[in-house]
Each structure stands twice: as structure tokens, then as C-alpha cells.
Design an enzyme around this catalytic site. Structure first.
Site, PDB file in Angstrom:
ATOM      1  N   ASP A 115     -29.398  17.578 -23.684  1.00  0.00           N
ATOM      2  CA  ASP A 115     -28.179  16.767 -23.700  1.00  0.00           C
ATOM      3  C   ASP A 115     -27.793  16.492 -22.254  1.00  0.00           C
ATOM      4  OD1 ASP A 115     -25.691  16.410 -25.992  1.00  0.00           O
ATOM      5  OD2 ASP A 115     -25.221  16.103 -23.877  1.00  0.00           O
TER       6      ASP A 115
ATOM      7  N   GLN B  78     -23.113   7.419 -24.205  1.00  0.00           N
ATOM      8  CA  GLN B  78     -22.231   6.920 -25.272  1.00  0.00           C
ATOM      9  C   GLN B  78     -22.009   5.477 -24.845  1.00  0.00           C
ATOM     10  OE1 GLN B  78     -20.303   5.217 -27.336  1.00  0.00           O
ATOM     11  NE2 GLN B  78     -18.542   5.596 -26.029  1.00  0.00           N
ATOM     12  N   SER B  79     -22.728   4.552 -25.471  1.00  0.00           N
ATOM     13  CA  SER B  79     -22.864   3.216 -24.888  1.00  0.00           C
ATOM     14  C   SER B  79     -21.946   2.177 -25.526  1.00  0.00           C
ATOM     15  CB  SER B  79     -24.329   2.759 -25.006  1.00  0.00           C
ATOM     16  OG  SER B  79     -24.618   2.411 -26.346  1.00  0.00           O
TER      17      SER B  79
ATOM     18  N   SER C 118     -24.616  -1.260 -15.768  1.00  0.00           N
ATOM     19  CA  SER C 118     -24.233  -2.262 -16.763  1.00  0.00           C
ATOM     20  C   SER C 118     -23.393  -3.392 -16.189  1.00  0.00           C
ATOM     21  CB  SER C 118     -23.413  -1.566 -17.862  1.00  0.00           C
ATOM     22  OG  SER C 118     -22.750  -2.515 -18.658  1.00  0.00           O
TER      23      SER C 118
ATOM     24  N   GLU D 172     -20.990  -4.536 -17.640  1.00  0.00           N
ATOM     25  CA  GLU D 172     -19.596  -4.207 -17.947  1.00  0.00           C
ATOM     26  C   GLU D 172     -18.841  -3.787 -16.692  1.00  0.00           C
ATOM     27  OE1 GLU D 172     -17.304  -3.740 -20.786  1.00  0.00           O
ATOM     28  OE2 GLU D 172     -18.576  -5.393 -21.397  1.00  0.00           O
TER      29      GLU D 172
ATOM     30  N   TYR E 110     -15.760   3.382 -20.527  1.00  0.00           N
ATOM     31  CA  TYR E 110     -17.221   3.266 -20.384  1.00  0.00           C
ATOM     32  C   TYR E 110     -17.588   2.626 -19.051  1.00  0.00           C
ATOM     33  CZ  TYR E 110     -21.845   1.122 -21.070  1.00  0.00           C
ATOM     34  OH  TYR E 110     -23.141   0.699 -20.911  1.00  0.00           O
TER      35      TYR E 110
END
Ligand code: NAP
Ligand code: GDD
Length: 339
Positions: free
Chosen positions: A67, A92-93, A136, A138, A160
Site C-alpha cells: 500500500d 485515490q484518483s 495530472s 487537474e 486530489y
């Protein structure tokens, strides 16, 4: 034909990108190690077709429990596996979910990336290794220029995206501070038949095909006006690989250079099935986000010039191939329910 005999370690191997990347690396002759989270039910469906009997002599895919939030486990794995290349794709996308679970998102996305970098730094004391960080678009958030390129300032609009900005900067920091070969791929949205079913494109293609066969009546969505630069995941994992083959570590935008609204994607997807989405789509405010990213449009010039990478699939072609895949699934479902 295999051209390499390197070892790669992939976090997030059970996800959309991890599965395509594992395929690509195996094709290229790599030995691939993947980190899998322990789950109460099977979570390896995207890579089961790659995973042969481990007793077979030519098995080159190995899975390990782990993990991203467990730094000690990651360091132990990296030191055991001795990878030439590490691809950090685990996260956690989901942007909307990150508002509901901000701390968990930060732990996996931000601290997870730090754990990977630290493990790589430990390995690099005795063996050179290269790290790819899944950054990303984002991060551009409330965009300050269009199109967005490597030099565009970040303006993240979700837990995120904030976590991805941290991971981006930490990757650059490990490159500068420790001379680690650590690179960011700043990837704009990319989709496929393996896309998770709660992301908007796949939610649309699953629903459109089920509606076509009478398995579903309505599709509930949120903001239809947002614009995204959508490419095909299979094209993008090739770009990830090229980023780590470059002669020096650097940061690259991977994008198509075209942007569409959710409405246009609906036109493409329902259009393949000769349906008008206006007859089926309803707005459910539950899918609105506390803060939205209105427009993403990437400039892929640097990746084209320095990596020779370019996307091969248009958004319309992408919608078509996702619809064809999901139509097969819908037919299978219909057959099961009518038996
Ligand atoms: P995805 O399908 O959601 O896959 C995420 C992967 O991360 C899964 O394998 C998941 O495992 C794993 N994971 C989640 N939490 C973890 C944890 N705590 N420890 C270890 N593994 C964990 O995402 P994707 O679309 O393939 O994206 C890959 C990466 O690129 C992500 O980092 C994403 O944020 C980033 N990215 C994606 C896009 C895009 O448009 N797809 C664009 C830019 C950047 P389970 O299968 O067990 O859930
Ligand atoms: N998920 C979802 N579900 N999105 C919806 C819905 C819906 O019902 N209705 C409208 N949308 C809008 C969202 O508000 C957003 O503007 C857009 O569709 C795309 O949403 P997602 O498909 O969830 O993707 P994303 O852009 O938020 O994030 C994806 O791309 C990022 C790269 O830009 C994820 O893959 C991220 O992990 C990735 O970093």
C-alpha cells in the site's frame, strides 16, 4: 518483439493505466512487478489476462501485496525487486471522492508519492533507478492560461489536485536534491474500455449501451458544460514509457490538444447507437463538485519534439471503441438476465 530486459515496478497496476502499462512493458520484454492492495474481493480483473501460472518458466509478471501509505513496505519491496524503472500510478484518483475523503486522498496521492521517492532514493545509493510520477492536468485547475503547458502555473481546485501538486513538486525536489532520475508526466484525461465506471466517459458509455438494450432507462449526470482534453489510455502509457527512456529526467504534458464538453461526448457516444441523449439524461446535483475545473486543454508540443510522442486516437474514435466494448458487455448482461 521483446527489445529490453529491464525490471519495472508499477504501483496502481490493477488500475486502468497500470494494466495497459503492464501489457506494454511485458511486450517490450520487461520483468514487471506490481503492487496490489489486499481487498476482500478480487481486484485484479484488468490484469488477470497477463498473469500466468507463477510456476511457468517464462512468467515475467509478479504481484506483491502493499500500500502506498506503508513506506516501510514500499522500501522493502523496492530494495528486494531492484527495479530499473518505477512507475507510480497508484492513487485515490477520483476528484469528486477526494472532497469526501480528503485526508485519505492526501495520504495515498501526496505521501504515497513521497514514500515511492524515498524508497527509490534508498535504492539509488547502490543501483541507478528511474521514477515516473503520475501527475495530472487537474493541477492546472482554475486555469491561468490556455492551452496548458509545462510552464503554466498550477491552481488546484480539489483535495486530489492539491495532493498531486505536492507530489509533482516533491518529484522535482528529489531530482534536484538527490540527482534522482525522477520525471513527471502531466497527463490530461485519458479513457478506455477499462476506465472505472464512475468517471464520466465510462459512466456514459455503460449507460448508453444499457439504455439501447432496455436494461436502463435514465442516466443521471452533473455538470455537462465542463470541457476536457480526452485521449486514449493505451496511447498515453506509451508516453509514460518514453518519458523514462529520455536521456534526462524532465516533466512532460501528454494531451491531444483538443477539448470537448461533456455534451459533445454524449453526442459521440449516444450517436454511435442512433440515440438522442436528451431523451435519457437528467441532472442530479449530487454529481456537482464543491469547486469545478471548467476547462482543460493541453499543449503537447514538448512531448512531440523531445519524445517523438503523439496521440493516435481522437475523442470521437475513443467514444466509439468504448461503446463497442460496452455494447458487448450489455449483450452479455441481457443474455444472463433473460436466462
Ligand atoms: P485508477 O484506474 O483509479 O487506478 C488507481 C490504482 O491505484 C488502482 O490500481 C488502485 O488499486 C491503486 N491504489 C489506490 N489506492 C492505493 C493505495 N493506497 N496503495 C496502493 N495502490 C492504491 O487510475 P488510472 O486512471 O489508472 O490513473 C493512474 C494514475 O494516473 C493515478 O495516479 C491518477 O491519479 C493519475 N492520472 C490519471 C489520469 C486519467 O485521466 N486517467 C490523468 C492524469 C493522472 P485498486 O484497484 O485496489 O483500487
Ligand atoms: N465522474 C463524474 N460523474 N463526472 C461528471 C458527472 C458524473 O456523473 N457529470 C458531469 N461530470 C463532469 C465532472 O464534473 C468533470 O467536470 C468532468 O465530468 C470529468 O469528470 P471525471 O470523469 O470524474 O474526471 P476528472 O476530470 O474529474 O478527473 C480525471 O481526470 C484527471 C486528469 O485531468 C481523473 O482521472 C483524475 O484522476 C485525473 O487526474
Amino acid at each position: 518483439m521483446p527489445t529490453q530486459s529491464k525490471t519495472a515496478l508499477v504501483t496502481g497496476i490493477t488500475g486502468q493505466d497500470g494494466s495497459y502499462l503492464a501489457e506494454l512493458l511485458l511486450e517490450k520484454g520487461y520483468t514487471v512487478h506490481g503492487i496490489v492492495r489486499r481487498s476482500s474481493s478480487f481486484n485484479t480483473s484488468r490484469i488477470d489476462h497477463l498473469y500466468r501460472d507463477p510456476h511457468e518458466a517464462d512468467t515475467r509478471l509478479f504481484l506483491h501485496y502493499g500500500d502506498l501509505t506503508d513506506g516501510q513496505n514500499l522500501t522493502n519491496l523496492v530494495l528486494d525487486v531492484q527495479p530499473d524503472e518505477i512507475y507510480n500510478l497508484g492513487a485515490q484518483s477520483h476528484v469528486r471522492v477526494s472532497f469526501d475523503a480528503p485526508a485519505y486522498t492526501v495520504q495515498t496521492v501526496a505521501l504515497g508519492a513521497l514514500n515511492v521517492l524515498e524508497a527509490a532514493r534508498q535504492l539509488s545509493k547502490t543501483k541507478p533507478t528511474r521514477v515516473y510520477q503520475a501527475s495530472s492536468s487537474e493541477m492546472y485547475g482554475d486555469v491561468v492560461e490556455t492551452p496548458q503547458r509545462e510552464t503554466t502555473p498550477f491552481s488546484p481546485q480539489s483535495p486530489y489536485a492539491c495532493a498531486k501538486v505536492y507530489a509533482f513538486h516533491q518529484t522535482v525536489n528529489y531530482r534536484n536534491a538527490y540527482s534522482l532520475f525522477a520525471s513527471n508526466g502531466i497527463l490530461f484525461n485519458h479513457e478506455s474500455p477499462r476506465r472505472g465506471e464512475t468517471f464520466v466517459t465510462r459512466k456514459i458509455t455503460r449507460a448508453a449501451t444499457r439504455i439501447k438494450l432496455g436494461l436502463q432507462k435514465k442516466l443521471y449526470l452533473g455538470n455537462l458544460d465542463a470541457k476536457r482534453d480526452w485521449g486514449y489510455a493505451k496511447d498515453y502509457v506509451e508516453g509514460m514509457w518514453r518519458i523514462l527512456q529520455h536521456d534526462e529526467p524532465d516533466d512532460f504534458v501528454l494531451a491531444t490538444g483538443e477539448t470537448q464538453t461533456i455534451r459533445t461526448f454524449l453526442d459521440y457516444a449516444f450517436g454511435v447507437l442512433d440515440l438522442d441523449w436528451n431523451d435519457y439524461v437528467e441532472i442530479d446535483p449530487r454529481y456537482f463538485r464543491p469547486s469545478e475545473v471548467d476547462l482543460l486543454l493541453g499543449d503537447n508540443t514538448k512531448a512531440k519534439e523531445k519524445l517523438g510522442w503523439e496521440p493516435k486516437t481522437t475523442c470521437k474514435e475513443l467514444a466509439e471503441l468504448m461503446i463497442q466494448h460496452d455494447l458487448t458487455l450489455a449483450h452479455q448482461e441481457l443474455k444472463r438476465t433473460s436466462n
